[in-house]
Scaffold this motif. Structure first.
Motif, mmCIF file in Angstrom:
data_model
loop_
_atom_site.group_PDB
_atom_site.id
_atom_site.type_symbol
_atom_site.label_atom_id
_atom_site.label_comp_id
_atom_site.label_asym_id
_atom_site.label_seq_id
_atom_site.Cartn_x
_atom_site.Cartn_y
_atom_site.Cartn_z
ATOM 1 N N LEU A 109 0.829 -1.209 0.000
ATOM 2 C CA LEU A 109 0.000 0.000 0.000
ATOM 3 C C LEU A 109 0.863 1.258 0.000
ATOM 4 N N LEU A 110 1.906 1.253 0.798
ATOM 5 C CA LEU A 110 2.791 2.416 0.858
ATOM 6 C C LEU A 110 3.461 2.656 -0.494
ATOM 7 N N GLU A 136 6.456 2.419 12.367
ATOM 8 C CA GLU A 136 7.718 3.141 12.292
ATOM 9 C C GLU A 136 8.781 2.291 11.601
ATOM 10 N N ASN A 137 8.838 1.019 11.948
ATOM 11 C CA ASN A 137 9.808 0.121 11.312
ATOM 12 C C ASN A 137 9.529 -0.018 9.818
ATOM 13 N N LEU A 138 8.259 -0.078 9.426
ATOM 14 C CA LEU A 138 7.888 -0.165 8.011
ATOM 15 C C LEU A 138 8.421 1.051 7.247
ATOM 16 N N TYR A 139 8.227 2.243 7.788
ATOM 17 C CA TYR A 139 8.677 3.456 7.095
ATOM 18 C C TYR A 139 10.201 3.493 6.986
ATOM 19 N N ARG A 140 10.882 3.121 8.028
ATOM 20 C CA ARG A 140 12.355 3.098 7.986
ATOM 21 C C ARG A 140 12.837 2.116 6.923
ATOM 22 N N SER A 142 11.317 1.193 4.339
ATOM 23 C CA SER A 142 10.853 1.620 3.014
ATOM 24 C C SER A 142 11.560 2.877 2.515
ATOM 25 N N GLY A 143 12.632 3.273 3.192
ATOM 26 C CA GLY A 143 13.437 4.385 2.704
ATOM 27 C C GLY A 143 12.995 5.765 3.139
ATOM 28 N N PHE A 167 8.371 11.656 9.589
ATOM 29 C CA PHE A 167 9.159 11.146 8.470
ATOM 30 C C PHE A 167 8.836 11.926 7.205
ATOM 31 N N TYR A 168 9.769 11.908 6.254
ATOM 32 C CA TYR A 168 9.514 12.413 4.914
ATOM 33 C C TYR A 168 10.193 11.508 3.909
ATOM 34 N N LYS A 169 9.739 11.629 2.647
ATOM 35 C CA LYS A 169 10.374 10.908 1.563
ATOM 36 C C LYS A 169 10.274 11.740 0.287
#
Length: 172
Positions: A109-110, A136-140, A142-143, A167-169
């Motif tokens: 989904l992300l 939080e672990n998923l976002y880390r 995922s870059g 977080f940002y990307k």
């Protein structure tokens, strides 16, 4: 893997009950997404139905993951109304039903929301999540880049104050 499809304002009324059940499952499972547990169906349903106008005017975009005609996941983007922020959006309500967690749906989904954002010329995404959470672990992984942590930012579903990590990307 469940199919991921966009949600439009016209189908929101018929889809909202399934989204309400997904939100309840997430909150009852400990996800810190803005609500206390136990979350009642009427409150959850009203929250989703209130997104009709933002869906209609394009300031919100939502995608659904369905499995056997049941909503098992969702992710959204909230766009800013400011001309100087047309390049960015906030990721909101990445939810995965407990029945299907651990199968990569959150990551799928992300990644889907990131691709859709880039296709719509959005080049910067941001979000906040409970520090120390599975999300939080998923976002880390995922870059995503952590900006910092704010102590006592929000109450968790059980009522305790918890820190939040921002977080940002960049998508380009």
């Amino acid at each position: 893997m469940p199919a991921i499809t966009p949600l439009d304002a016209e189908e929101l009324p018929e889809t909202a009950p399934g989204l309400a059940r997904l939100l309840i499952d997430s909150v009852d499972g400990g996800a810190s997404v803005g609500f206390f547990a136990p979350l009642d169906f009427t409150t959850a349903l009203r929250w989703w139905l209130a997104l009709e106008a933002p869906l209609r005017d394009g300031s919100a975009r939502i995608w659904l993951a369905r499995q056997e005609d049941r909503v098992v996941g969702t992710i959204g983007l909230r766009l800013t109304g400011y001309p100087t922020g047309r390049h960015r959006a906030e990721v909101s309500k990445l939810l995965v039903h407990r029945d299907v967690r651990g199968q990569g749906l959150g990551r799928t989904l992300l990644a889907h929301a990131e691709r859709e954002a880039l296709a719509q010329e959005l080049t910067l995404l941001f979000l906040d999540t409970e520090t120390g959470s599975v999300a939080e672990n998923l976002y880390r992984r995922s870059g995503w880049t952590p900006v910092g942590t704010i102590p006592d930012f929000a109450h968790d579903p059980r009522g305790a104050l918890s820190p939040t990590t921002i977080f940002y990307k960049h998508l380009v």
